[in-house]
Design an enzyme around this catalytic site. Structure first.
Site, PDB file in Angstrom:
ATOM      1  N   GLY A 171       7.134  -6.256  -1.338  1.00  0.00           N
ATOM      2  CA  GLY A 171       7.916  -6.834  -2.435  1.00  0.00           C
ATOM      3  C   GLY A 171       9.402  -6.643  -2.241  1.00  0.00           C
ATOM      4  N   GLY A 172      10.054  -6.128  -3.291  1.00  0.00           N
ATOM      5  CA  GLY A 172      11.497  -5.933  -3.245  1.00  0.00           C
ATOM      6  C   GLY A 172      11.924  -5.051  -2.088  1.00  0.00           C
ATOM      7  N   GLY A 406      23.773 -30.910  25.487  1.00  0.00           N
ATOM      8  CA  GLY A 406      24.217 -30.281  24.245  1.00  0.00           C
ATOM      9  C   GLY A 406      24.273 -28.768  24.394  1.00  0.00           C
ATOM     10  N   ALA A 407      23.350 -28.241  25.198  1.00  0.00           N
ATOM     11  CA  ALA A 407      23.321 -26.789  25.378  1.00  0.00           C
ATOM     12  C   ALA A 407      24.593 -26.305  26.072  1.00  0.00           C
ATOM     13  CB  ALA A 407      22.076 -26.388  26.170  1.00  0.00           C
TER      14      ALA A 407
HETATM   15  C1  HXC Z   1       4.263   2.651  -8.713  1.00  0.00           C
HETATM   16  C2  HXC Z   1       3.239   3.111  -6.709  1.00  0.00           C
HETATM   17  C3  HXC Z   1       3.606   1.854  -6.223  1.00  0.00           C
HETATM   18  C4  HXC Z   1       4.347   0.995  -7.070  1.00  0.00           C
HETATM   19  C5  HXC Z   1       2.532   2.881  -4.672  1.00  0.00           C
HETATM   20  N1  HXC Z   1       2.558   3.705  -5.725  1.00  0.00           N
HETATM   21  N2  HXC Z   1       3.144   1.741  -4.953  1.00  0.00           N
HETATM   22  N3  HXC Z   1       3.568   3.503  -7.948  1.00  0.00           N
HETATM   23  N4  HXC Z   1       4.639   1.440  -8.304  1.00  0.00           N
HETATM   24  N5  HXC Z   1       4.769  -0.193  -6.653  1.00  0.00           N
HETATM   25  C6  HXC Z   1       2.014   5.072  -5.813  1.00  0.00           C
HETATM   26  C7  HXC Z   1       0.503   5.110  -5.838  1.00  0.00           C
HETATM   27  O1  HXC Z   1       0.056   4.961  -7.157  1.00  0.00           O
HETATM   28  C8  HXC Z   1       0.244   6.486  -5.276  1.00  0.00           C
HETATM   29  O2  HXC Z   1       0.466   7.449  -6.270  1.00  0.00           O
HETATM   30  C9  HXC Z   1       1.322   6.666  -4.264  1.00  0.00           C
HETATM   31  O3  HXC Z   1       2.349   5.745  -4.611  1.00  0.00           O
HETATM   32  C10 HXC Z   1       0.876   6.348  -2.857  1.00  0.00           C
HETATM   33  O4  HXC Z   1       0.256   5.065  -2.853  1.00  0.00           O
HETATM   34  P1  HXC Z   1      -1.125   4.775  -2.129  1.00  0.00           P
HETATM   35  O5  HXC Z   1      -1.571   3.435  -2.561  1.00  0.00           O
HETATM   36  O6  HXC Z   1      -2.034   5.930  -2.309  1.00  0.00           O
HETATM   37  O7  HXC Z   1      -0.665   4.785  -0.608  1.00  0.00           O
HETATM   38  P2  HXC Z   1      -1.146   3.855   0.598  1.00  0.00           P
HETATM   39  O8  HXC Z   1      -2.636   3.793   0.637  1.00  0.00           O
HETATM   40  O9  HXC Z   1      -0.443   4.363   1.790  1.00  0.00           O
HETATM   41  O10 HXC Z   1      -0.637   2.369   0.242  1.00  0.00           O
HETATM   42  C11 HXC Z   1       0.752   2.122   0.146  1.00  0.00           C
HETATM   43  C12 HXC Z   1       1.006   0.713  -0.401  1.00  0.00           C
HETATM   44  C13 HXC Z   1       0.206   0.508  -1.718  1.00  0.00           C
HETATM   45  C14 HXC Z   1       0.550  -0.331   0.653  1.00  0.00           C
HETATM   46  C15 HXC Z   1       2.501   0.560  -0.608  1.00  0.00           C
HETATM   47  O11 HXC Z   1       0.481   1.616  -2.573  1.00  0.00           O
HETATM   48  C16 HXC Z   1       0.569  -0.748  -2.442  1.00  0.00           C
HETATM   49  O12 HXC Z   1       0.063  -1.845  -2.082  1.00  0.00           O
HETATM   50  N6  HXC Z   1       1.403  -0.636  -3.446  1.00  0.00           N
HETATM   51  C17 HXC Z   1       1.800  -1.781  -4.270  1.00  0.00           C
HETATM   52  C18 HXC Z   1       2.684  -2.723  -3.500  1.00  0.00           C
HETATM   53  C19 HXC Z   1       3.215  -3.810  -4.381  1.00  0.00           C
HETATM   54  O13 HXC Z   1       2.565  -4.865  -4.568  1.00  0.00           O
HETATM   55  N7  HXC Z   1       4.388  -3.542  -4.991  1.00  0.00           N
HETATM   56  C20 HXC Z   1       5.036  -4.413  -5.973  1.00  0.00           C
HETATM   57  C21 HXC Z   1       5.799  -5.447  -5.251  1.00  0.00           C
HETATM   58  S1  HXC Z   1       6.572  -6.537  -6.310  1.00  0.00           S
HETATM   59  P3  HXC Z   1      -0.192   8.902  -6.277  1.00  0.00           P
HETATM   60  O14 HXC Z   1       0.155   9.475  -7.598  1.00  0.00           O
HETATM   61  O15 HXC Z   1      -1.647   8.676  -6.051  1.00  0.00           O
HETATM   62  O16 HXC Z   1       0.438   9.633  -5.160  1.00  0.00           O
HETATM   63  C22 HXC Z   1       8.169  -6.209  -6.129  1.00  0.00           C
HETATM   64  C23 HXC Z   1       9.022  -7.117  -6.910  1.00  0.00           C
HETATM   65  C24 HXC Z   1      10.478  -7.059  -6.508  1.00  0.00           C
HETATM   66  O17 HXC Z   1       8.570  -5.330  -5.448  1.00  0.00           O
HETATM   67  C25 HXC Z   1      10.903  -8.391  -6.061  1.00  0.00           C
HETATM   68  C26 HXC Z   1      12.367  -8.478  -5.822  1.00  0.00           C
HETATM   69  C27 HXC Z   1      12.728  -9.677  -4.988  1.00  0.00           C
END
Ligand code: HXC
Length: 519
Positions: A171-172, A406-407
């Site tokens: 994401g962001g 052109g190149a």
């Molecule tokens: C809050 C989050 C989080 C998030 C991870 N965690 N992503 N908490 N917000 N976005 C937390 C988990 O709950 C977990 O907490 C810890 O971080 C580790 O995550 P895991 O999933 O256990 O780790 P892993 O298996 O290594 O996977 C990592 C990951 C996955 C691939 C990043 O966590 C994931 O897919 N997260 C969501 C990604 C996502 O879709 N983000 C939003 C994007 S939208 P604990 O307490 O268990 O340690 C966005 C919009 C902005 O960003 C756009 C601007 C242009």
């Protein structure tokens, strides 16, 4: 609390902050072969130079029970330190705190160091390891990202910005790096995607692994999002230090000049024979680069992407120089959409940061065909032309062999404000290669010929005639488009001399709000 207890309390709080999300999560980070945010910063910076800021910041979220879960520092370590004695500002996301996900306060911490870097004219290095927007915070996290993006945009072309991707970034977390000058990924554990595999599956039905969607190979080789692929974090951090050694602190300064012990007039006899007699036989342009630069040291950027063009940094007599070179060893060094974009971005970076550009030309033309036309080769090729044409840094161009059509124009020719344009005696500067040209010019006569032997002889004669006229640098030199035809073995000396003579170059483009480069 007595004063001595207050000091102890501070020490305890610092120790607590340094644990981030706690020992268990640190162990899990280490088990994945990853370092923690602070360990990474320590490896990156000169020993003992790091000064941390905002260690006591915590998030302000009251959703989903988050008010009961607070960590000092809140998911990012920020501050400043030095690299080879020069100040840099850094932030490193801490995956042990909510997966390094971005909260409002975390964004404020990052923005603070970015603002300071701009004020002080220093590079910003971001180490990214983040699950993107902190889901529990919602819109304040999105706003936080946008604050960072805006700063990335305003800092672009003012201070160098470097992003290391040392974990899963979603994401962001990928858009801020995409706005910076250089993105680096590690072979393992490093991913970049706008949406992860699970979302992809649910939206489009595509089943794809994390690696195949956004691993280092994908972004270093296919998408070009990443400029450097490194084996591990240590190598990556050392690479950042090296990269910075070629860059100035900001757009008002010059890159540091290094002591040079490599003779500037070193003759390289091998270069007199490096061009094969057969114009269609490839050779490795990297051998030319390594031979002419100081001590053979070349830091290649985008090594695995669009390999038909080479870009990177080297030094000539200690002065940092950007090199752009066609690579006859890959797709005959042709210009296509990807190689044009790659080189255009590099040329613009060098120009923004006062780094002179050396262009080594051996290009048979633009890659023809519907694939490239549909992909927009016209616009992408125009990017490179635009980048060279607007660049005001010293530009030296050497044509080694082919420079067609052109190149030829695009690759820093005289009329795109090339300052010194030299050619080797093996250069061929023309609208196109001999057989293509004869096909066009004599097509009707050739197709009217029935005797194959007569036809072959006719073509051979016309090709020889064409080559006699055009397969050399002297017609271009006779017009002054080529300033001199040089002996290949003396290239290093001529390049150094040329850049020395250009040191005081001052060219100012017409005043405008900004250009409208064909994006
Ligand atoms: C809050 C989050 C989080 C998030 C991870 N965690 N992503 N908490 N917000 N976005 C937390 C988990 O709950 C977990 O907490 C810890 O971080 C580790 O995550 P895991 O999933 O256990 O780790 P892993 O298996 O290594 O996977 C990592 C990951 C996955 C691939 C990043 O966590 C994931 O897919 N997260 C969501 C990604 C996502 O879709 N983000 C939003 C994007 S939208 P604990 O307490 O268990 O340690 C966005 C919009 C902005 O960003 C756009 C601007 C242009």
């Amino acid at each position: 609390m007595e004063n001595k207890d207050k000091v102890k309390n501070l020490i305890d709080l610092r120790a607590e902050a340094k644990l981030g999300g706690g020992e268990k999560r640190i162990a899990s980070q280490h088990a994945k072969g990853k370092f923690t945010a602070r360990e990474r910063i320590d490896m990156l910076l000169d020993e003992g130079s790091f000064e941390e800021l905002d260690m006591f910041v915590t998030h302000r979220c009251y959703n989903f029970g988050l008010e009961k879960e607070k960590y000092l520092g809140d998911g990012v370590v920020t501050g400043h330190g030095t690299i080879d004695g020069r100040t840099v500002y850094v932030f490193a996301q801490d995956f042990t705190v909510f997966g390094g996900s971005l909260s409002e306060t975390m964004a404020l911490k990052i923005c603070k160091v970015m603002d300071m870097a701009m004020k002080m004219g220093c590079p910003v290095i971001g180490i990214n390891d983040s699950g993107g927007a902190r889901i529990q915070e919602g819109v304040t996290s999105l706003a936080g990202y946008a604050e960072i993006f805006e700063r990335n945009i305003l800092a672009s072309g003012v201070v160098p910005q470097i992003s290391a991707i040392f974990g899963p970034c979603a994401g962001g977390a990928v858009y801020s790096p995409a706005l910076t000058d250089f993105v680096m990924m590690t072979e393992e554990n490093s991913y970049m995607f706008v949406t992860g595999p699970k979302v992809v599956k649910s939206v489009t039905g595509e089943d794809i692994s994390t690696e195949d969607l956004g691993g280092a190979d994908v972004h270093a080789g296919k998408s070009g999002v990443s400029h450097f692929k490194v084996e591990n974090e240590e190598e990556g951090l050392m690479m950042i230090r090296k990269l910075l050694s070629y860059l100035p602190q900001n757009n008002l300064e010059e890159a540091p000049i290094f002591d040079n012990n490599d003779p500037i007039d070193r003759l390289e006899d091998s270069l007199n024979e490096i061009i094969p007699d057969n114009p269609n036989t490839p050779y490795d342009m990297k051998n030319v680069i390594h031979t002419i630069v100081d001590n053979g040291e070349f830091l290649e950027v985008h090594r695995n992407y669009a390999r038909n063009i080479i870009v990177g940094f080297a030094r000539f007599n200690g002065v940092s120089t950007g090199i752009v070179a066609n690579q006859p060893n890959f797709l005959a060094g042709v210009l296509d959409c990807d190689s044009s974009r790659k080189a255009a971005r590099f040329v613009r970076f060098c120009d923004a940061f006062n780094i002179p550009i050396l262009t080594l030309v051996d290009v048979p033309g633009f890659l023809p065909g519907s694939g490239q036309e549909y992909a927009g080769i016209i616009t992408h090729g125009a990017k490179l032309m635009f980048a060279y044409g607007e660049a005001t840094v010293p530009k030296v161009t050497i044509t080694l062999r082919k420079s067609y059509g052109g190149a030829h124009d695009v690759m820093s020719c005289k009329q795109l404000r090339g300052d010194f344009n030299y050619a080797w005696p093996t250069a061929e500067i023309a609208v196109m290669g001999a057989s293509g040209a004869i096909e066009v010019l004599e097509g009707r006569t050739i197709s009217s010929m029935n005797d194959p032997e007569e036809k072959a002889q006719f073509i051979a004669e016309k090709v020889a005639d064409y080559n006699e006229k055009f397969a050399n640098p002297y017609m271009a030199a006779s017009y002054g488009y080529i300033d001199d035809v040089i002996e290949p073995r003396n290239t290093r000396f001529r390049v150094i001399r040329a850049f020395q003579a250009l040191q005081t170059k001052k060219v100012v483009n017409p005043l405008k709000k900004h250009c409208n480069i064909p994006l």
